[in-house]
Design an enzyme around this catalytic site. Structure first.
Site: not given
Ligand code: DX5
Ligand code: ZN
Length: 219
Positions: A5, A28, A30, A32, A61, A63, A132, A138-139, A170-172, A192
């Site tokens: 990401s 990926h 994002d 937003m 993606h 959002m 998710m 947020f990353g 996606d996420g963490g 990300g």
């Molecule tokens: C969060 C995004 C993710 C984000 C993931 O809303 O959709 O794609 O970039 O970041 P990490 O991998 O740091 O959780």
């Molecule tokens: Zn994402």
């Protein structure tokens, strides 16, 4: 598949940051809007520019509120996959068809509080499911292992031939969590901060892929 990401990339040097992960499977992106999520990133003009500097398939993606207004534009801009949120889309079956007609795969994303059971019939019209594993926005947030029930459900439905979706998380996702998601049955891993905070993003991608493959083999 590993999908870095760019949310955690250096946006002033985006082309270089994307070139650094050329060995990934998808990129990926994002999007937003500061309405559906409390953060603002980038939109269609940036995706059009990204398309011109990489051959990586773009995994957009969205959002955003009112994704019908925009989803087709991302497909027409050359995205390989356009994902909308279940919580934002008015008529998901129509939106999926429109995205596919515009030449992309169609994805549906579920926020942590959205149960998969309510969306199984709708998912029959989609190509990817984005589970998710953090609250979107947020990353750098912590992986929610309690989302693995959704991944297992999706995996079971795909293996039984009842759904035909790529199961994406996606996420963490990072070295400490990717194996949990792979064991649960995910096919595609968005990462990300684990990629872009690493000293060597290409090596981080390769290591994540190896860890996911190891864990998937034990499933
Ligand atoms: C969060 C995004 C993710 C984000 C993931 O809303 O959709 O794609 O970039 O970041 P990490 O991998 O740091 O959780
Ligand atoms: Zn994402």
């Amino acid at each position: 598949m590993i999908a870095p990401s760019i949310l955690n990339a250096d946006f002033a040097h985006l082309a270089d940051e994307i070139a650094a992960v050329a060995g990934a499977d998808w990129l990926h992106v994002d999007v937003m809007d500061n309405h559906f999520v409390p953060n603002l990133t980038l939109g269609l003009p940036v995706v059009e520019s990204i398309r011109r500097v990489t051959d990586l398939p773009l995994d957009c993606h969205l959002m955003i509120e009112n994704p019908d207004r925009w989803a087709i534009g991302y497909a027409e801009a050359g995205a390989a996959n356009v994902t909308v949120h279940a919580e934002a889309v008015a008529d998901p079956v129509r939106t999926a068809a429109a995205i596919r007609d515009a030449g992309a795969r169609a994805g549906l994303s579920l926020k942590p509080g959205t149960p998969i059971e309510d969306w199984v019939d709708v998912l029959k019209h989609f190509d990817t499911l984005l589970v998710m594993t953090v609250e979107p926005g947020f990353g750098g947030q912590s992986f929610m292992a309690d989302m693995m029930g959704k991944v297992r459900t999706a995996r079971r439905l795909v293996d039984a031939g009842e759904l035909s979706v790529v199961v994406e998380v996606d996420g963490g996702i990072g070295p400490d969590t990717i194996e949990i998601a792979a064991e649960a049955g995910a096919d595609c891993f968005v990462a990300g901060s684990a990629v872009y905070s690493a000293a060597d993003p290409a090596l981080a991608v390769a290591r994540l892929r190896a860890a996911a493959q190891r864990a998937a083999a034990t499933r």
